[in-house]
Design an enzyme around this catalytic site. Structure first.
Site, PDB file in Angstrom:
ATOM      1  N   PHE A 104       0.819   5.440   2.779  1.00  0.00           N
ATOM      2  CA  PHE A 104       1.328   4.178   3.318  1.00  0.00           C
ATOM      3  C   PHE A 104       0.190   3.172   3.288  1.00  0.00           C
ATOM      4  O   PHE A 104      -0.883   3.421   3.855  1.00  0.00           O
ATOM      5  CB  PHE A 104       1.826   4.332   4.757  1.00  0.00           C
ATOM      6  N   GLU A 105       0.440   2.053   2.633  1.00  0.00           N
ATOM      7  CA  GLU A 105      -0.508   0.942   2.642  1.00  0.00           C
ATOM      8  C   GLU A 105       0.275  -0.353   2.513  1.00  0.00           C
ATOM      9  O   GLU A 105       1.216  -0.439   1.721  1.00  0.00           O
ATOM     10  CB  GLU A 105      -1.480   1.004   1.455  1.00  0.00           C
ATOM     11  N   VAL A 106      -0.094  -1.353   3.286  1.00  0.00           N
ATOM     12  CA  VAL A 106       0.273  -2.734   2.997  1.00  0.00           C
ATOM     13  C   VAL A 106      -1.056  -3.446   2.810  1.00  0.00           C
ATOM     14  O   VAL A 106      -1.911  -3.408   3.702  1.00  0.00           O
ATOM     15  CB  VAL A 106       1.077  -3.384   4.141  1.00  0.00           C
TER      16      VAL A 106
END
Length: 460
Positions: A347-349
């Protein structure tokens, strides 16, 4: 006689009324009045204008290149597909052939984006408005997934999670990347589920292969040794290509060059809570460049010399190490040794301009030349995390407590009962990994002087 005339007049009036009503119904759309995007202040990247963008993006199916994409018709079915160059540039209001069009007037990172309120708490106006297209500006952003054709049903599950909890109101694009061409089934299934535009890219061979400087015999012996020691993915070649690709090449793909922000989504993830606001816009307005929801310690056996390479980089490129960074998150002795903490990168933004910066590219190239992706089993998670920890100010990294997330085997479930109720979460708080002994999230809170959420003690 007068009474009879009055009845006739009444009959005529009723007849005219019903004929008029019939005419009104027959000329009204079954779905009601169509609202124009301008009514909400939404940019041209919204779903109400996506058909035009898709037609532009698919205008030439004969252009040479390695990038594939597919577009949808207005009914949501499969439309035209083609092979395009994906050059990443735009001209006027038209789209570059074979690539997504940068929405006209898209706000850049440091501009004032407060064109419409963004509800962040239940007390803010618009918090409960979860039906229909959300108001406000859109960022130049996309979801991105690395997937194989065989992952179609697993990624379909992830898409539904993201769409149902967030993107059905925002209609952001989705880029799919694969080292092989995507098949028709994958395109048909995924394009039918995404509310924004969908694009499909084939990774060039130079980004998914052994570089020339790697000793193949040495790399093979390492894999055999790791297999004997039962190290997870220790003997996998494709896993190593994936880690190297995610570390240094996903943001260089032609389809990604048109975007400023990305949200990485893996197959079979879950989002447990409603997302009431736009995380891309939140990152831009608050000048964040990287974010996470889970953090933990890396397997020591997979990165025995990674920190040696990092220290060499710090010595050779001192100009890239920023003041006020997150070194205390990474090291307990001022940088002499690595404590193995990292943000879980499935998960990365994040901000793509940062990944394309000279600082990050120099960092990746320096590590890549040392060969640890193949002579050991360096993961993209510690690579991204160390880069963010050294090249960014600590306040440029954000923890999304309110984005509840699962990727086997770990869960992030927001701490605080009222928070979970407000966000309509369906995760079990007992599964929350944040405050367990193998998590590094408490270090992030301590480094940034943040108060831990109420009730965290009960989840340790």
């Amino acid at each position: 006689m007068a009474a009879g005339n009055a009845r006739i007049v009444r009959y005529i009036v009723f007849a005219v009324f019903f004929v008029g009503l019939l005419y009104l119904v027959s000329h009204t759309s079954y779905h009601g009045v169509q609202l124009k995007p301008e009514s909400f202040g939404v940019g041209k990247g919204s779903s109400t204008s996506k058909n035009t963008e898709k037609e532009n993006a698919a205008s030439d199916s004969s252009t040479s290149g390695s990038t594939w994409h597919i577009t949808k018709s207005g009914s949501g079915g499969t439309g035209s597909s083609g092979k395009g160059s994906g050059s990443g540039s735009t001209s006027g209001s038209g789209a570059t052939k074979g690539s997504p069009k940068t929405p006209f007037g898209t706000p850049k990172q440091y501009e004032d984006l407060a064109e419409a309120p963004m509800a962040l708490t239940p007390s803010d106006n618009g918090w409960g408005d979860l039906v229909g297209i959300a108001p406000g500006p859109r960022m130049n952003a996309t979801f991105v997934s690395l997937a194989r054709n065989a992952d179609v049903w697993d990624i379909a599950r992830s898409i539904r999670q993201v769409e149902d909890r967030f993107n059905r109101r925002y209609n952001y694009d989705w880029v799919f990347l694969n080292d092989k061409p995507f098949d028709a089934t994958f395109k048909k299934v995924t394009s039918s589920l995404v509310s924004g535009n969908t694009y499909y890219g084939e990774i060039p061979n130079e980004h998914w292969s052994f570089p020339d400087f790697i000793d193949q015999d040495k790399a093979k012996k390492v894999r055999e040794d790791m297999k004997e020691r039962k190290i997870i993915y220790g003997d996998s070649i494709s896993y190593r290509h994936m880690c190297r690709f995610e570390s240094g090449f996903f943001f260089q793909q032609e389809l990604m060059k048109n975007y400023e922000w990305y949200w990485r989504v893996e197959p079979s993830i879950e989002l447990f809570c409603d997302i009431h606001y736009d995380p891309f816009r939140f990152m831009a307005e608050n000048k964040k460049k990287y974010s996470f929801v889970l953090s933990l310690y890396e397997y020591v056996e997979t990165i025995p010399t990674l920190w040696d390479s990092v220290r060499k980089f710090m010595k050779n490129y001192p100009e890239h190490i920023v003041e006020g960074n997150s070194m205390p998150f990474l090291s307990d002795d001022g940088g002499e040794n690595y404590n193995h903490c990292h943000f879980w990168s499935n998960f990365e933004v994040g901000n793509l301009d940062w990944l394309r910066s000279k600082a990050y590219v120099d960092f990746f190239n320096s590590l890549d030349q040392d060969g640890g992706f193949f002579y050991e089993r360096w993961g993209d998670a510690p690579v991204h995390s160390i880069a963010a920890g050294l090249l960014l100010k600590k306040e440029e990294i954000h923890f999304f407590n309110d984005i509840a997330y699962y990727h086997v085997p770990f869960t992030h479930c927001p701490t605080g009962e009222q928070t979970r109720i407000d966000l309509r979460c369906h995760c079990n708080p007992k599964d929350n990994f944040d405050w367990k002994g193998y998590s590094c999230t408490a270090r992030y809170f301590d480094l940034n002087g943040l108060d831990k959420p109420a009730g965290y003690e009960d989840q340790q």
